[in-house]
Design an enzyme around this catalytic site. Structure first.
Site, PDB file in Angstrom:
ATOM      1  N   GLU A 299       0.805  -1.216   0.000  1.00 55.01           N
ATOM      2  CA  GLU A 299       0.000   0.000   0.000  1.00 55.01           C
ATOM      3  C   GLU A 299       0.844   1.274   0.000  1.00 55.01           C
ATOM      4  O   GLU A 299       0.441   2.305  -0.517  1.00 55.01           O
ATOM      5  CB  GLU A 299      -0.947  -0.005   1.205  1.00 55.01           C
ATOM      6  CG  GLU A 299      -0.285   0.006   2.577  1.00 55.01           C
ATOM      7  CD  GLU A 299       0.271  -1.369   2.977  1.00 55.01           C
ATOM      8  OE1 GLU A 299      -0.009  -2.342   2.250  1.00 55.01           O
ATOM      9  OE2 GLU A 299       0.989  -1.451   3.978  1.00 55.01           O
ATOM     10  N   ASP A 341      26.184  23.590 -24.732  1.00 53.88           N
ATOM     11  CA  ASP A 341      26.851  24.673 -25.448  1.00 53.88           C
ATOM     12  C   ASP A 341      28.184  24.918 -24.766  1.00 53.88           C
ATOM     13  O   ASP A 341      28.441  24.447 -23.661  1.00 53.88           O
ATOM     14  CB  ASP A 341      26.001  25.930 -25.565  1.00 53.88           C
ATOM     15  CG  ASP A 341      25.393  26.345 -24.251  1.00 53.88           C
ATOM     16  OD1 ASP A 341      25.784  25.761 -23.223  1.00 53.88           O
ATOM     17  OD2 ASP A 341      24.542  27.238 -24.247  1.00 53.88           O
TER      18      ASP A 341
HETATM   19  P1  ADP Z   1      28.350  30.283 -28.531  1.00 54.24           P
HETATM   20  O1  ADP Z   1      27.621  30.999 -27.456  1.00 54.24           O
HETATM   21  O2  ADP Z   1      27.848  28.911 -28.804  1.00 54.24           O
HETATM   22  O3  ADP Z   1      29.818  30.268 -28.336  1.00 54.24           O
HETATM   23  P2  ADP Z   1      27.410  32.439 -30.252  1.00 54.24           P
HETATM   24  O4  ADP Z   1      26.270  32.156 -31.146  1.00 54.24           O
HETATM   25  O5  ADP Z   1      27.188  33.256 -29.049  1.00 54.24           O
HETATM   26  O6  ADP Z   1      28.112  31.055 -29.906  1.00 54.24           O
HETATM   27  O7  ADP Z   1      28.550  33.164 -31.084  1.00 54.24           O
HETATM   28  C1  ADP Z   1      28.925  32.775 -32.358  1.00 54.24           C
HETATM   29  C2  ADP Z   1      29.929  33.735 -32.922  1.00 54.24           C
HETATM   30  O8  ADP Z   1      29.334  35.014 -33.048  1.00 54.24           O
HETATM   31  C3  ADP Z   1      31.130  33.922 -32.024  1.00 54.24           C
HETATM   32  O9  ADP Z   1      32.172  33.098 -32.412  1.00 54.24           O
HETATM   33  C4  ADP Z   1      31.509  35.366 -32.271  1.00 54.24           C
HETATM   34  O10 ADP Z   1      32.373  35.451 -33.364  1.00 54.24           O
HETATM   35  C5  ADP Z   1      30.216  36.018 -32.635  1.00 54.24           C
HETATM   36  N1  ADP Z   1      29.607  36.745 -31.521  1.00 54.24           N
HETATM   37  C6  ADP Z   1      29.241  36.256 -30.333  1.00 54.24           C
HETATM   38  N2  ADP Z   1      28.678  37.196 -29.557  1.00 54.24           N
HETATM   39  C7  ADP Z   1      28.685  38.331 -30.283  1.00 54.24           C
HETATM   40  C8  ADP Z   1      28.226  39.681 -30.062  1.00 54.24           C
HETATM   41  N3  ADP Z   1      27.646  40.047 -28.927  1.00 54.24           N
HETATM   42  N4  ADP Z   1      28.406  40.573 -31.043  1.00 54.24           N
HETATM   43  C9  ADP Z   1      28.967  40.231 -32.200  1.00 54.24           C
HETATM   44  N5  ADP Z   1      29.399  39.007 -32.469  1.00 54.24           N
HETATM   45  C10 ADP Z   1      29.285  38.059 -31.541  1.00 54.24           C
END
Ligand code: ADP
Ligand code: MG
Length: 908
Positions: A299, A341
């Site tokens: 139970e 990630d």
């Molecule tokens: P993760 O978080 O998986 O590392 P993101 O999508 O945040 O990947 O970033 C991918 C790419 O975009 C990075 O390698 C960088 O070159 C560029 N990136 C990331 N953040 C920024 C931002 N705030 N402004 C401009 N470019 C960015």
């Protein structure tokens, strides 16, 4: 819904009719609110009491009384009740009363457990409530969503949930996902138009609705409806159902209990009929049947399960993991793939500028924030004095939405760590951030998105406009047509682009996160900001792995959990980190580029296999994350997936365990996730998986324990009734064993800490039953050993100790009863999982609650001798020393036999 709330001290009537057909100014005036100042907190408080909290279903927590009442249902209770009535019918008053007392005790234990489980769940729900951003008394502030009132000025941006119905006042590039409300899966563009009254819900573009969320842009709006006075509330009122969610595990266990119930009933009927046919007394057979029924029905199982799950959730919340669904605990235990990630989960997300490259050369830098200076430690010293270097700094500063302030040797940071990292770099370089921002006022922006991987802003600069762009290197290069060297701006050809791409990859290979910066000066405001740009340089940023990550990954390895890294970052950066973390072992192992990943529907079997064998995916989009989850699940994996952005929501939903980040994560991600990591750390995921395994193992432990106890009683009763022995157990004794001495140890087993061995096993196959064949065999062996020892104790007492000719039924019964109690108490220590370690180091032995439970049970049992009515009800007679020795001796013998069988691995 039609009733008007009493609004004596308010100038408006509520609910507000068709707010979409009125202008926002009109509504602000009516609701006595202004877009800039909002309501005063005084006013808001009053409105809260008048209009109620902003919650959809005032789901009343179950009152104690309801919980108590609920204990008096179910087959077990009915059976006992029948037994009590029958006993009274035959004038067995003591039995009748005792059974009623047992019923009460049972209800009380059930009540306490359910009460505790219910309250733990509530405590957890409070942890996951969303906050709303509102303007009150002229200040933007975050308040718990349930405190939002009509007239509040609501602010929301990409990733935020809309927490009330509101009329839009001001908006920027606003897109809202309203699928929860309208079923429309495409995000809707919103506008500040005033509409006709009869416009359908899906077309009310000037309204925000509770339960939807912002996918792009931002918005300010005035709240026109809260709680049940929202469109969502309307729907909820229609479909309101109070059915409580039952987890698959709880369901399985209820089913399981039912099966056992029916098997028992069948057994009882057989034994009853056989007994009568043998010419036994009807009353005696009835008693035996009741005893059998009581003995065999587990139970306590369902409620102990719920309690163990809820308790586990509470424990995890103390370790930075918030579990949102009870069922997630079970799934966690079976997880065999983690898709994580990189940035911020595997790494510290303390991003620091490390290298600057401009056409004139490359330089490695070291920042000193205290002295606001930068040391140039490596490379072409001197380039930092060139105007191009200032330009890199300027773009880093302008194309940036973060904020930092430096006080008492500490930075306070708001925003994306990459951007705060850039600001720190500019700060230590001596630039005045505020002065620059004033000199170049921002007039437009295209925000960063993980799909485009680029961000641009446009600023006024005297007569002309200055466009600043930063982003992933290939994306920026793609949009550059010119390059700046010295004072000259020259055409950038493919050759030059290839050169810079290679330069960037070289740096990425050493683990740097790379971005490129570019700019453009223009007279007009272009439609697309990032076009026809002047390439300026590269910035390499360092993001070291978290310190606790190595242990966590090792644990995954030994626990048979695959870890897959997904990142928007460059493949070479990803590979470098992957090698540091030993996710991949050689330079040659594939890192899949998002570009190579075909659409789900075009994938061949070959390609899917390749995906399954890949450990790092770089430059992936949220859509590809979703596809990967699908491919993994097709391969029968149980996938845990992390995510933080709005666009990650579908993948989080699809994954078996969606994990949102508590710090970085958007509200939307947190809303759809099964689990939230308050510290964003990978090791918390691994910890949660371990905890999930431990909880599942604990549930197995107490099921095995309870079933083997029950089965041993069944064997003894059947045995003595079939052979017509003179010392059968009485129903009350069986009841006593089940209610008093079994439940507490079982509960204690439910909170066992778990051994380290649990992370050395392969993940559990989710399809296999809770009690598999091996465990059934163990249960049967346990109960045979226990019942044999108990019967042997009686035999010995009769033959060796009291060499009387006739059986002494009282004595034999007592020896049987007590040996059984003791055996079951010791038996709890047999419920260990790690048979390799010595007995004293096993998880159960180290569980202090098991000890408490055993002591309490022992004390109650021995105490029963001292309380005459209880002793009488249980037919107890004080044993002499030798009988007592027999009870202890034979009960210990049962444990020794079981431990030896476990030792030689005959049973689990
Ligand atoms: P993760 O978080 O998986 O590392 P993101 O999508 O945040 O990947 O970033 C991918 C790419 O975009 C990075 O390698 C960088 O070159 C560029 N990136 C990331 N953040 C920024 C931002 N705030 N402004 C401009 N470019 C960015
Ligand atoms: Mg990121």
């Amino acid at each position: 819904m039609d009733h008007k709330t009493e609004t004596a001290h308010f100038s408006f009537s509520y609910p507000i009719t068709s707010p979409h057909s009125r202008s926002s100014e009109e509504l602000c005036e009516e609701l006595s609110s202004t877009p800039s100042a909002g309501l005063s907190s005084e006013e808001a408080k009053q409105r809260l009491t008048t209009f109620g909290r902003n919650v959809i279903r005032e789901k009343k927590s179950k009152s104690s009384f309801i919980i108590l009442l609920a204990q008096f249902k179910g087959a077990f209770v009915i059976l006992l009740f029948i037994a009590a009535v029958l006993s009274a019918w035959f004038s067995e008053w003591l039995d009748a009363i005792a059974i009623l007392v047992v019923l009460l005790i049972n209800a009380l234990i059930g009540f306490l457990m359910e009460y505790k489980a219910e309250r733990s769940m509530e405590a957890l729900m409070r942890l996951t409530r969303a906050n709303a951003k509102v303007i009150r008394s002229g200040k933007l502030q975050e308040i718990p969503s349930e405190k939002v009132v009509p007239g509040d000025i609501l602010f929301a941006e990409a990733g935020d949930l809309i927490l009330a119905d509101a009329r839009i006042i001001k908006l920027k590039q606003l897109q809202v996902d309203e699928s929860a409300l309208t079923g429309e899966s495409v995000a809707v563009d919103k506008k500040d138009d005033t509409l006709a009254t009869d416009v359908s819900l899906a077309d009310r573009v000037n309204m925000l609705h509770k339960g939807t969320f912002v996918t792009k842009g931002n918005v300010t709006a005035i709240v026109t409806g809260t709680g049940m006075q929202t469109e969502l509330g309307n729907i909820a009122a229609l479909v309101q159902s109070a059915t409580q969610q039952v987890t698959p595990l709880e369901k399985k266990i209820s089913q399981f209990s039912r099966v056992i119930l029916w098997i028992t009933v069948a057994l009882i009927v057989i034994i009853f009929i056989a007994g009568i046919l043998e010419g036994n007394d009807f009353m005696k057979m009835l008693q035996t049947s009741i005893a059998l029924a009581v003995a065999a029905i587990p139970e306590g199982l369902p409620i102990v399960t719920t309690l163990a799950l809820a308790q586990g959730m509470l424990q995890m919340s103390r370790r930075n993991v918030i579990i949102k669904k009870l069922s997630a605990v079970e799934t966690l235990g079976g997880t065999n793939v983690i898709c994580t990630d990189k940035t911020g989960t595997l790494t510290q997300n303390k991003i620091e500028v490390n290298t600057i490259v401009i056409p004139e050369g490359r330089i490695e830098i070291k920042q000193n924030h205290n002295e606001r200076s930068t040391a140039f430690i490596n490379g072409n010293n001197g380039i930092e004095k060139l105007p191009q270097y200032e330009l890199v700094q300027r773009i880093a500063l302008l194309c940036n939405t973060a904020e930092i302030s430096f006080d008492k040797n500490l930075f306070t940071e708001v925003g994306d760590p990459l951007e705060t990292g850039l600001l720190k770099f500019v700060y230590s370089g001596g630039l005045e951030i505020a002065v620059y921002r004033e000199k170049f006022p921002k007039i437009g922006e295209e925000p960063f998105a993980s799909e485009t991987k680029i961000m641009s802003t446009i600023h006024k600069y005297g007569e002309i406009n200055f466009v600043a762009v930063k982003g992933a290197v290939e994306e920026v290069l793609d949009r550059c047509s010119r390059i700046r060297t010295g004072e000259k701006v020259i055409v950038m050809d493919q050759h030059a682009k290839d050169h810079w791409q290679k330069e960037s990859e070289d740096l990425a290979r050493s683990g740097l996160r790379m971005i490129a910066v570019a700019y453009k000066e223009t007279g007009e405001i272009p439609e697309h900001l990032a076009e026809d740009l002047v390439f300026t340089g590269l910035i390499g940023l360092l993001d070291p792995p978290r310190e606790d990550i190595y242990d966590a990954l090792n644990e995954c390895r030994s626990a048979g959990i695959r870890v897959i890294m997904l990142t928007g970052d460059h493949p070479e950066t990803a590979r470098n980190i992957g090698m540091k973390l030993k996710l991949v072992n050689s330079e040659n192992e594939i890192v899949m580029h998002g570009r190579e990943m075909k659409e789900m529907k075009d994938l061949t079997q070959e390609e899917k296999k390749k995906w399954l064998n890949t450990k790092i995916f770089a430059r992936v989009t949220p859509k590809q994350k979703l596809d990967l989850v699908t491919v993994l699940q097709e391969d029968d994996s149980i996938v845990a997936m992390t995510g933080d952005g709005v666009n990650d929501a579908p993948a989080l939903k699809k994954a078996d365990i969606g994990i949102a980040m508590g710090q970085r994560g958007t509200q939307v991600a947190q809303d759809v996730a099964d689990m939230i990591l308050k510290d964003d750390s990978f090791s918390s995921i691994v910890h949660a998986i371990k905890q999930g395994r431990v909880i599942f193992e604990n549930i197995r432990k107490f099921i095995v324990y309870l079933l083997s106890c029950n089965l041993s009683e069944l064997i003894i009763i059947s045995f003595s009734s079939i052979l017509n022995l003179h010392y059968a157990l009485f129903p009350l004794q069986i009841l006593y064993i089940n209610i008093v001495t079994d439940v507490l140890p079982a509960l204690a087993l439910g909170v066992t800490k778990g051994s380290d061995a649990i992370m050395k096993q392969q993940p559990r196959n989710m399809l296999e039953p809770i009690i598999d064949r091996k465990r059934w065999i163990s249960i049967i062996v346990y109960s045979i050993v226990i019942s044999a020892c108990c019967l042997a104790a009686v035999g010995t007492a009769h033959l060796a100790l009291h060499k009387t000719e006739t059986w002494n039924p009282e004595l034999c019964n007592n020896i049987l009863f007590m040996t059984l109690i003791f055996s079951q108490l010791w038996h709890v220590f047999n419920m260990t999982t790690d048979n390799a370690v010595s007995f004293f180091r096993t998880d159960v032995f180290r569980n202090k609650y098991v000890w408490y439970a055993s002591f309490v049970c022992l004390a109650i049992t021995i105490g029963a001798y001292g309380i005459p009515p209880v002793a009488k009800a249980l037919s107890l007679y004080r044993p002499d020393h030798r009988s007592f020795g027999l009870m202890i001796g034979f009960s210990l013998l049962s444990m020794i036999i079981i431990r030896s069988l476990k030792r030689i691995k005959l049973i689990l």
